[in-house]
Write an enzyme that holds these catalytic residues in place. Structure first.
Site, PDB file in Angstrom:
ATOM      1  N   ASP A  42       9.676  26.573 -15.976  1.00  0.00           N
ATOM      2  CA  ASP A  42      10.914  27.214 -16.428  1.00  0.00           C
ATOM      3  C   ASP A  42      11.214  26.870 -17.876  1.00  0.00           C
ATOM      4  OD1 ASP A  42      12.004  28.543 -13.942  1.00  0.00           O
ATOM      5  OD2 ASP A  42      11.642  26.522 -13.208  1.00  0.00           O
TER       6      ASP A  42
ATOM      7  N   ASP B 132       4.797  22.883 -18.015  1.00  0.00           N
ATOM      8  CA  ASP B 132       6.068  23.063 -17.333  1.00  0.00           C
ATOM      9  C   ASP B 132       6.209  24.559 -17.045  1.00  0.00           C
ATOM     10  OD1 ASP B 132       8.684  22.465 -16.378  1.00  0.00           O
ATOM     11  OD2 ASP B 132       9.532  23.023 -18.316  1.00  0.00           O
TER      12      ASP B 132
END
Length: 300
Positions: free
Chosen positions: A14, A12
């Site tokens: 953020d 991922d």
């Protein structure tokens, strides 16, 4: 057995490889019981937002194509006829709704140009003064976050090589046994739009560790669909997958795929954060699902 073992790390973005939302809303500072200056975090976050949006619009056609997000840059490749774009006038090609096949071809041209700019790097986009400003912002943010950014980048490098530098009496950690031929791939699956995510990779110094072809946007299709595409792409029994992120969606998608999931935690006391998360820890998660490297050698 001479088969190469491939280990795919699916990240991922953020609040995992980078911090942005938690700077803007103050949750990063709150996780330190307000020992961090929340206002400074918000200021840094806003500066990043401005840089990201400016680069998106000025260099990556985002204002023209933001309503046509695709899950990856090659999604419209079938519409690209391979035309030489060296003298193509993007500002005069009349790209506008409705988005028929001709418009999709124009978007595909932009995607190809974006891929080229990504490969060239920021040094071919920014002038020296802008590079200096960008370096200062990165360093200020890295200092404020106790080296979150640079530590995440180091782990990406280690995942690429499968080895980490020894910093303790535990010695050198490796993802593979000495007798195993292996390769390692970093892939980004982000819930954000594709173009801003590519720009973030550039601005946060991740572009030489995650190629543009390894960036997926789950904005419309969801993380599970992206994970399924990745599994199809690496359609081989000698592939192991590991998902690293902070959100429920990638956790549920990893569970559905029966892949190990490492959940990132902002808390300063956690070992699943940066600095903290290590190649050794990722190897432990992989071994729970796939067995240890020594098991692989024994089977051979």
């Amino acid at each position: 057995m001479d088969a190469t073992l491939t280990k795919v790390f699916i990240w991922d973005m953020d609040e995992t490889l980078i911090l942005l939302k938690s700077l803007l809303n103050g949750t990063f500072a709150q996780s330190f019981n307000d020992l961090k200056d929340a206002d400074k975090g918000v200021q840094l976050g806003r500066m990043w937002e401005n840089h990201i949006l400016n680069v998106c619009d000025e260099c990556f056609f985002y204002e023209q194509i933001e309503n046509n997000n695709t899950p990856f840059l090659d999604a419209l490749k079938q519409y690209d006829d391979g035309r030489d774009l060296s003298d193509y006038e993007f500002d005069r090609d009349g790209l506008c709704p409705p988005f028929d096949d001709l418009s999709l071809k124009k978007i595909a041209y932009r995607h190809r140009a974006i891929a080229h700019k990504y490969k060239e790097g920021l040094q071919n986009i920014f002038d020296k003064e802008m590079l200096r400003v960008w370096d200062e912002l990165y360093d200020m943010t890295d200092e404020y976050t106790d080296r979150w950014l640079s530590s995440a980048r180091v782990l990406l490098e280690q995942c690429s090589s499968g080895k980490e530098v020894s910093t303790s009496s535990l010695g050198l950690a490796s993802l593979d046994s000495a007798d195993t031929k292996s390769e390692h791939v970093n892939i980004l699956v982000t819930s954000g739009s594709l173009i801003p995510s590519l720009v973030k990779c550039l601005l946060f110094r991740l572009d030489n560790l995650i190629t543009h072809g390894n960036v997926y946007s789950s904005w419309e299709v969801g993380k599970l669909q992206c994970f399924q595409w990745i599994k199809e792409r690496f359609n081989n029994p000698n592939v192991q997958f590991c998902v690293i992120g902070d959100g429920w969606e990638e956790g549920e998608a990893a569970q559905a795929m029966q892949w190990p999931f490492v959940k990132i935690d902002l808390g300063p006391g956690s070992c699943h954060r940066f600095p903290g998360l290590s190649l050794r820890t990722l190897g432990c998660y992989l071994s729970v699902v796939y067995g240890s490297p020594s098991d692989e050698t024994d089977e051979e």
